[in-house]
Motif scaffolding. Structure first.
Motif, PDB file in Angstrom:
ATOM      1  N   ILE A   1      27.314 -11.726  19.674  1.00 30.60           N
ATOM      2  CA  ILE A   1      26.334 -12.654  20.300  1.00 30.60           C
ATOM      3  C   ILE A   1      25.935 -13.487  19.497  1.00 30.60           C
ATOM      4  N   ASP A   2      25.748 -13.214  18.115  1.00 32.62           N
ATOM      5  CA  ASP A   2      25.391 -14.496  17.173  1.00 32.62           C
ATOM      6  C   ASP A   2      26.543 -15.396  17.087  1.00 32.62           C
ATOM      7  N   ASN A   3      27.763 -15.151  16.776  1.00 29.39           N
ATOM      8  CA  ASN A   3      28.919 -16.039  16.771  1.00 29.39           C
ATOM      9  C   ASN A   3      28.761 -16.886  18.090  1.00 29.39           C
ATOM     10  N   ALA A   4      28.765 -16.444  19.266  1.00 23.72           N
ATOM     11  CA  ALA A   4      28.757 -17.094  20.591  1.00 23.72           C
ATOM     12  C   ALA A   4      27.585 -18.024  20.513  1.00 23.72           C
ATOM     13  N   ILE A   5      26.506 -17.717  20.053  1.00 25.13           N
ATOM     14  CA  ILE A   5      25.351 -18.752  19.855  1.00 25.13           C
ATOM     15  C   ILE A   5      25.341 -19.831  19.025  1.00 25.13           C
TER      16      ILE A   5
ATOM     17  N   TYR B   1      26.002 -23.819  20.031  1.00 26.07           N
ATOM     18  CA  TYR B   1      25.249 -24.728  19.165  1.00 26.07           C
ATOM     19  C   TYR B   1      26.089 -25.875  18.617  1.00 26.07           C
ATOM     20  N   SER B   2      27.201 -25.535  18.214  1.00 27.93           N
ATOM     21  CA  SER B   2      28.148 -26.411  17.458  1.00 27.93           C
ATOM     22  C   SER B   2      28.967 -27.328  18.526  1.00 27.93           C
ATOM     23  N   ILE B   3      29.112 -26.720  19.749  1.00 31.17           N
ATOM     24  CA  ILE B   3      29.960 -27.407  20.814  1.00 31.17           C
ATOM     25  C   ILE B   3      28.961 -28.391  21.782  1.00 31.17           C
ATOM     26  N   GLU B   4      27.941 -27.751  21.957  1.00 29.58           N
ATOM     27  CA  GLU B   4      26.792 -28.239  23.023  1.00 29.58           C
ATOM     28  C   GLU B   4      25.804 -29.174  22.624  1.00 29.58           C
ATOM     29  N   GLY B   5      25.325 -28.792  21.218  1.00 34.59           N
ATOM     30  CA  GLY B   5      24.418 -29.347  20.458  1.00 34.59           C
ATOM     31  C   GLY B   5      23.187 -28.671  20.697  1.00 34.59           C
ATOM     32  N   ARG B   6      23.028 -27.707  21.257  1.00 30.35           N
ATOM     33  CA  ARG B   6      21.806 -27.047  21.534  1.00 30.35           C
ATOM     34  C   ARG B   6      22.388 -25.328  21.728  1.00 30.35           C
TER      35      ARG B   6
ATOM     36  N   ALA C   1      13.191 -22.512  21.393  1.00 30.67           N
ATOM     37  CA  ALA C   1      13.484 -24.025  22.010  1.00 30.67           C
ATOM     38  C   ALA C   1      14.896 -24.281  21.721  1.00 30.67           C
ATOM     39  N   PRO C   2      15.564 -25.468  22.076  1.00 22.68           N
ATOM     40  CA  PRO C   2      16.901 -25.633  22.233  1.00 22.68           C
ATOM     41  C   PRO C   2      17.517 -25.818  20.762  1.00 22.68           C
ATOM     42  N   ASN C   3      16.550 -26.033  19.748  1.00 17.02           N
ATOM     43  CA  ASN C   3      17.102 -26.437  18.594  1.00 17.02           C
ATOM     44  C   ASN C   3      16.702 -25.635  17.659  1.00 17.02           C
ATOM     45  N   VAL C   4      16.101 -24.396  17.989  1.00 22.10           N
ATOM     46  CA  VAL C   4      15.647 -23.312  17.263  1.00 22.10           C
ATOM     47  C   VAL C   4      16.518 -21.931  17.527  1.00 22.10           C
ATOM     48  N   LYS C   5      17.302 -21.438  16.632  1.00 24.28           N
ATOM     49  CA  LYS C   5      18.030 -20.349  16.777  1.00 24.28           C
ATOM     50  C   LYS C   5      17.467 -19.040  17.485  1.00 24.28           C
ATOM     51  N   PRO C   6      17.848 -18.540  18.690  1.00 25.38           N
ATOM     52  CA  PRO C   6      17.130 -17.567  19.249  1.00 25.38           C
ATOM     53  C   PRO C   6      17.169 -16.102  18.465  1.00 25.38           C
ATOM     54  N   TYR C   7      16.316 -15.525  18.504  1.00 23.45           N
ATOM     55  CA  TYR C   7      16.263 -14.235  17.905  1.00 23.45           C
ATOM     56  C   TYR C   7      16.694 -13.160  18.793  1.00 23.45           C
ATOM     57  N   VAL C   8      17.843 -12.188  18.340  1.00 18.78           N
ATOM     58  CA  VAL C   8      18.723 -11.416  19.148  1.00 18.78           C
ATOM     59  C   VAL C   8      18.273  -9.734  18.574  1.00 18.78           C
ATOM     60  N   THR C   9      18.301  -8.694  19.410  1.00 20.51           N
ATOM     61  CA  THR C   9      18.072  -7.460  19.143  1.00 20.51           C
ATOM     62  C   THR C   9      18.966  -6.650  19.749  1.00 20.51           C
ATOM     63  N   VAL C  10      19.942  -5.770  19.274  1.00 18.09           N
ATOM     64  CA  VAL C  10      21.008  -5.108  20.107  1.00 18.09           C
ATOM     65  C   VAL C  10      20.275  -3.560  19.527  1.00 18.09           C
ATOM     66  N   ILE C  11      20.179  -2.789  20.588  1.00 15.31           N
ATOM     67  CA  ILE C  11      19.713  -1.412  20.599  1.00 15.31           C
ATOM     68  C   ILE C  11      20.500  -0.617  21.383  1.00 15.31           C
ATOM     69  N   ARG C  12      21.332   0.663  20.787  1.00 17.70           N
ATOM     70  CA  ARG C  12      22.002   1.323  21.280  1.00 17.70           C
ATOM     71  C   ARG C  12      21.016   2.430  21.970  1.00 17.70           C
ATOM     72  N   LEU C  13      21.571   2.570  23.455  1.00 15.98           N
ATOM     73  CA  LEU C  13      21.017   3.669  24.538  1.00 15.98           C
ATOM     74  C   LEU C  13      21.510   4.833  24.006  1.00 15.98           C
ATOM     75  N   ASP C  14      20.607   6.040  23.852  1.00 18.01           N
ATOM     76  CA  ASP C  14      21.261   7.228  23.395  1.00 18.01           C
ATOM     77  C   ASP C  14      21.373   7.864  24.979  1.00 18.01           C
TER      78      ASP C  14
END
Length: 108
Positions: free
Chosen positions: A52-56, A60-65, A94-107
């Motif tokens: 997910i971080d790599n896609a974000i 940003y590098s391709i689309e500028g946001r 915002a479009p110019n601030v990196k989003p915060y991502v959390t991944v939690i595994r469901l037991d």
């Protein structure tokens, strides 16, 4: 007539020791499998977060946001999230601030 007394090759003591050794090997293997499955679960969570971080960053590098939501990443950058196994939070400010991502595994 035999000059020497022959001993039995298989005794109860040797069979008992062999059974104990076999049981110890089985318990050791089960312990290793249990610890490996825990590591695999942690690696899956880390791998999904990194994808997910790599896609974000790619977006940003391709689309500028940065992407507005998680669905945009799934549709345009090929990230697949198994929603039965993982809970993902995506917080975009915002479009110019990196989003915060959390991944939690469901037991299960």
């Amino acid at each position: 007539m035999h000059l020497y007394k022959t001993e039995k090759l298989i005794t109860f003591k040797s069979v008992f020791i062999a059974c104990l050794a076999f049981m110890a090997v089985i318990v050791f293997c089960m312990f290793l499998l249990g610890s490996l499955s825990g590591k695999v679960d942690r690696n899956e969570t880390d791998t999904l977060k990194n994808a997910i971080d790599n896609a974000i960053v790619t977006c940003y590098s391709i689309e500028g946001r940065y992407p507005e939501n998680l669905e945009y990443i799934e549709e345009n950058y090929g990230v697949v999230i198994d929603e039965e196994r993982f809970f993902v939070t995506y917080s975009a400010f915002a479009p110019n601030v990196k989003p915060y991502v959390t991944v939690i595994r469901l037991d299960e």
